[in-house]
Design a protein around this motif. Structure first.
Motif, short mmCIF file in Angstrom:
data_model
loop_
_atom_site.label_atom_id
_atom_site.label_comp_id
_atom_site.label_asym_id
_atom_site.label_seq_id
_atom_site.Cartn_x
_atom_site.Cartn_y
_atom_site.Cartn_z
N LEU A 26 -0.28 9.16 -0.70
CA LEU A 26 -1.08 8.87 -1.87
C LEU A 26 -0.28 8.25 -3.00
O LEU A 26 -0.82 7.49 -3.80
CB LEU A 26 -1.75 10.16 -2.38
CG LEU A 26 -2.86 10.75 -1.51
CD1 LEU A 26 -3.33 12.08 -2.09
CD2 LEU A 26 -4.02 9.80 -1.38
N PRO A 30 0.25 1.59 -2.86
CA PRO A 30 -1.20 1.39 -2.66
C PRO A 30 -1.48 0.84 -1.28
O PRO A 30 -0.78 -0.07 -0.81
CB PRO A 30 -1.58 0.40 -3.76
CG PRO A 30 -0.30 -0.31 -4.10
CD PRO A 30 0.80 0.66 -3.88
N VAL A 31 -2.48 1.37 -0.63
CA VAL A 31 -2.82 0.95 0.73
C VAL A 31 -3.99 -0.02 0.68
O VAL A 31 -4.80 -0.02 -0.24
CB VAL A 31 -3.18 2.17 1.61
CG1 VAL A 31 -2.01 3.12 1.72
CG2 VAL A 31 -4.41 2.90 1.05
N THR A 154 -10.23 1.56 -7.76
CA THR A 154 -9.26 0.88 -6.90
C THR A 154 -8.56 -0.24 -7.66
O THR A 154 -9.03 -0.71 -8.68
CB THR A 154 -9.96 0.31 -5.66
OG1 THR A 154 -10.85 -0.74 -6.06
CG2 THR A 154 -10.72 1.38 -4.92
N THR A 190 -1.86 3.88 -8.38
CA THR A 190 -1.72 3.99 -6.92
C THR A 190 -2.51 5.16 -6.38
O THR A 190 -3.21 5.05 -5.36
CB THR A 190 -0.23 4.13 -6.55
OG1 THR A 190 0.48 2.95 -6.97
CG2 THR A 190 -0.06 4.32 -5.06
N ASN A 194 -5.65 4.70 -3.84
CA ASN A 194 -5.65 5.25 -2.49
C ASN A 194 -6.81 6.22 -2.29
O ASN A 194 -7.47 6.21 -1.24
CB ASN A 194 -4.32 5.95 -2.22
CG ASN A 194 -3.18 4.97 -2.11
OD1 ASN A 194 -3.38 3.78 -1.89
ND2 ASN A 194 -1.96 5.45 -2.28
#
Length: 354
Positions: A26, A30-31, A154, A190, A194
């Protein structure tokens, strides 16, 4: 001397290790930034096209001339605790201003300009228009509203956006206090990003799983006749000849119905393997069929864009490498165009005499 295997870690230690991995997932980075950008572009473009398509009918749907008047809407809001900026005034000028602002907000959200602030405005726009004509919506509108709210949390403006281009050329401030504040801000962003992307993925999984399980309980889906009845609904038959042509093949229609249920039920269980790619492809084909055969393009578009969250960033980077380099690293396209025009004005210089 015999070799002994190390003793397994205690259960408490394994739990702590998994929690540490989850926290690192997490917080570290950032994904799915490209997937978030696709969601932003897709939903911004979809709502922009939707507003422009309904522009001739805006007054009958959301305006003061609607049969569902602003006064009736406010009475409903007193019971449901909804809210819409469109009901704050009955003035036509106010409504036209709100409609123009909604179009501009959708365009700016799609382009990724000041995305943090514009994403909030976009969520307010979607919620306001949804609540104003709540009896003229479908499942696509409900999911659209949820996705607009989720995208607020996001970092959907970090890729393929005007914000990304602006930040790429910004100078880095070396002040220590500002650097610490920036690190804290990036960490908080971030974590929110996530969590938001995980919620979006979970929402889509729940939607498919619940839809499939609900179909399993129906007798018409069990005996393979559900799509036959769907194809013969006059309310959802924009191309009657095409629907009747498909209905002439009952075996294929029954197989398509069983496949629909199987895809929706199995979808949450295939996300962690390569099987998800053909499943996603078949789901996209399913939604395209719904858009054409049932006349629900907005619903299908919302679902197709939502499916994009499950594609990895490497897939979108590969698409970006295939895309024409409109903004080359050597300068913007306006700079190069200006250079070419200036070069065209300079006469050719004579070469040295032979």
């Amino acid at each position: 001397m015999e070799r002994t295997d190390p003793a397994p870690a205690p259960a408490g230690q394994r739990v702590l290790d998994r929690m540490s991995m989850l926290i690192a997932l997490l917080v570290d980075r950032p994904v799915s930034l490209y997937a978030a950008a696709v969601l932003r572009i897709g939903y911004g473009l979809l709502y922009l096209v939707f507003l422009l398509r309904e522009f001739p009918h805006r007054d009958e749907i959301w305006g003061p001339g609607s049969p569902w008047t602003p006064a009736l809407a406010r009475q409903l809001f007193d019971q449901t605790e909804w809210f819409s900026v469109l009901t704050l005034s009955d003035s036509r000028a106010y409504f036209e201003t709100c409609y123009a602002a909604a179009v501009v907000t959708s365009a700016l959200f799609m382009l990724g300009w000041r995305t943090r602030a514009v994403s909030v405005l976009f969520a307010v726009v979607v919620a306001s228009f949804h609540a104003r004509a709540v009896f003229m919506t479908d499942g696509g509108d409900n999911l659209f509203l949820l996705m607009a709210v989720y995208l607020v949390f996001t970092a959907c403006g970090r890729r393929w956006s005007l914000d990304a281009r602006r930040k790429a050329g910004a100078a880095v401030d070396g002040d220590r206090h500002r650097r610490r504040f920036r690190e804290f801000r990036d960490t908080a962003s971030t974590v929110l990003h996530n969590c938001g992307m995980f919620v979006i993925a979970a929402q889509v999984c729940f939607l498919y799983g619940c839809a499939g399980l609900y179909k399993v309980q129906g007798g018409s889906w069990g005996n393979g006749t559900a799509l036959h009845y769907v194809l013969n609904l006059d309310l959802f038959r924009p191309w009657p000849a095409l629907s009747l042509l498909l209905d002439e093949h009952p075996v294929a229609v029954a197989i398509a119905g069983y496949l629909t249920v199987l895809l929706q039920v199995a979808f949450p269980f295939v996300l962690f393997g390569r099987l998800k790619y053909p499943v996603l492809l078949m789901l996209v084909s399913l939604h395209l069929g719904i858009a054409v055969l049932l006349g629900l393009p907005v619903f299908s578009g919302v679902m197709i864009v939502a499916d994009a969250v499950f594609l990895p960033d490497r897939f979108y980077r590969s698409l970006g490498s295939l895309w024409p380099k409109t903004f080359p690293p050597g300068g913007s396209w306006t700079t190069r165009l200006r250079f070419r025009r200036e070069s065209a004005l300079v006469p050719n210089q004579p070469g040295p005499a032979g």
